[in-house]
Design a protein around this motif. Structure first.
Motif, PDB file in Angstrom:
ATOM      1  N   PRO A  99       3.813   0.651   5.132  1.00  0.00           N
ATOM      2  CA  PRO A  99       2.344   0.559   5.184  1.00  0.00           C
ATOM      3  C   PRO A  99       1.898  -0.198   6.423  1.00  0.00           C
ATOM      4  O   PRO A  99       2.510  -1.184   6.829  1.00  0.00           O
ATOM      5  N   ASP A 131      -3.816  -3.210   5.329  1.00  0.00           N
ATOM      6  CA  ASP A 131      -4.340  -3.248   3.984  1.00  0.00           C
ATOM      7  C   ASP A 131      -5.027  -1.923   3.665  1.00  0.00           C
ATOM      8  O   ASP A 131      -5.412  -1.185   4.564  1.00  0.00           O
ATOM      9  N   SER A 132      -5.149  -1.643   2.361  1.00  0.00           N
ATOM     10  CA  SER A 132      -5.903  -0.438   2.007  1.00  0.00           C
ATOM     11  C   SER A 132      -7.404  -0.701   1.958  1.00  0.00           C
ATOM     12  O   SER A 132      -8.201   0.224   1.953  1.00  0.00           O
ATOM     13  N   GLU A 191       1.771   4.626   1.109  1.00  0.00           N
ATOM     14  CA  GLU A 191       1.478   5.565   2.190  1.00  0.00           C
ATOM     15  C   GLU A 191       2.572   6.617   2.232  1.00  0.00           C
ATOM     16  O   GLU A 191       3.254   6.802   3.246  1.00  0.00           O
ATOM     17  N   THR A 201       0.832  -1.193   0.000  1.00  0.00           N
ATOM     18  CA  THR A 201       0.000   0.000   0.000  1.00  0.00           C
ATOM     19  C   THR A 201       0.867   1.243   0.000  1.00  0.00           C
ATOM     20  O   THR A 201       1.844   1.331   0.746  1.00  0.00           O
TER      21      THR A 201
END
Lengths: 230, 123
Positions: free
Chosen positions: B53, B56-57, B48, B46
């Motif tokens: 990260p 999870d997104s 960021e 992900t």
């Protein structure tokens, strides 16, 4: 015909036909130029691909230090990086082709820079802009500055200066375009992103107690041999 | 033959479907012949802004927000209907009046429910 006429120069050797790749470069440049003068433009998929790619390099939008100010100036109307097709600074690495490391990379920032580089899709290129991004620059002796981003990621173009002027960045961009235009799709000297064995991601260093861990990526950078050791 | 005035929309639709399909097809062929795909755990992580990260997104929103949705319907959306209802009250037919009362009853039911549960208390 007099005997003193110079013998015609031998024709330059015809380039080898590239194996398994259709219609790439078995014309010499002279022949191609001759055709071009008669209004026939012959090109190959490789040339077309590189032409398109080199004229739409989208940089990643991030700046690290004072060099970033010059990078911003290069994007404004006076210097106008849009003339070279590189004005679309992307806010996400997923859409970017070029990472301009513009400024001092501190050891705290280095893991983030490497992670951003990893998250960019291929083909990707890196410009180290300014003395700090190349070697640490005036802060080389500092405890907190990475001595060159090329210790962790492969750098294509180095632009010296402190900071380099926008024209220098544009020159670096033109050099990168020339590099992209010369890249091969197939063969032994094929471009980095077309080789399956080349890594797509690089180890992200940890911000340790004393230094980055590891302090360098040996697959990318080895310390230079000491000079003049008697 | 007579040309349909909206025939060009069919053309647009065709182009709109074909264009991305051609793009995806070329990309697929490109990966197949020239540029091998190189996915990886770090690469696909992900995004960021360069930081590591965290998770999870695809996160789940809290389902508790349904309370706010219900209260919003009762106190805000209902007003939109109540105002014209009050203005046209004398001239309404029996059917319209009945429909409107059912609508209000449904929302009042929600109000009574949330009042009993104590959701109107400001904590």
């Amino acid at each position: 015909m007099s005997e003193s006429a110079p013998a015609p120069l031998p024709a330059p050797p015809r380039p080898e036909r590239t194996e398994g790749f259709p219609a790439a470069g078995n014309l010499t440049d002279v022949e191609r130029e001759e055709l071009r003068r008669h209004g026939i433009l012959l090109t190959s998929l490789e040339e077309l691909y590189n032409w398109g790619r080199s004229n739409s390099i989208w940089p990643l939008q991030f700046g690290l230090a004072c060099c970033a100010i010059e990078m911003i100036a290069a994007a404004t109307a006076r210097f106008d990086i849009a003339r070279f097709g590189a004005e679309i600074f992307r806010p996400s690495p997923r859409q970017a082709d070029l990472m301009i490391v513009s400024g001092t990379v501190t050891k705290k920032m280095a893991p983030q820079v490497v992670r951003l580089w990893n998250q960019m899709p291929e083909p990707k290129y890196c410009i180290a802009m300014g003395a700090c991004a190349i070697s640490g620059g005036p802060f080389k002796q500092g405890y907190n500055v990475l001595k060159g981003i090329d210790r962790f990621i492969p750098v294509d173009i180095y632009i010296p200066g402190c900071p380099p002027r926008p024209e220098a960045l544009l020159h670096g961009l033109v050099q990168l375009q020339a590099q992209i235009k010369g890249e091969k799709l197939k063969g032994p000297d094929a471009a980095r992103h077309t080789r399956p064995e080349e890594p797509s991601e690089f180890p992200v260093p940890e911000y340790g107690a004393h230094d980055l861990e590891p302090p360098k990526n040996p697959a990318v950078w080895t310390p230079p041999e000491p000079q003049g050791k008697a | 033959m007579h040309e349909h005035p909206y025939g060009f929309l069919a053309l647009f639709l065709g182009v709109a479907i074909a264009f991305p399909l051609i793009m995806l097809g070329v990309a697929w062929l490109w990966v197949r012949f020239f540029q091998p795909a190189k996915p990886g755990a770090r690469k696909n992580a992900t995004y960021e802004c360069g930081l590591a990260p965290s998770g999870d997104s695809w996160i789940q929103f809290k389902a508790h927000y349904y309370l706010y949705a219900i209260l919003f319907l009762i106190f805000d959306v209902e007003v939109l209907f109540l105002l014209p209802f009050a203005v046209a009250f004398t001239g309404l037919s029996t059917g319209a009046l009945f429909t409107m009362l059912v609508f209000i009853l449904l929302l009042v039911e929600g109000l009574v429910w949330s009042w009993q549960r104590g959701y109107l208390e400001w904590k």
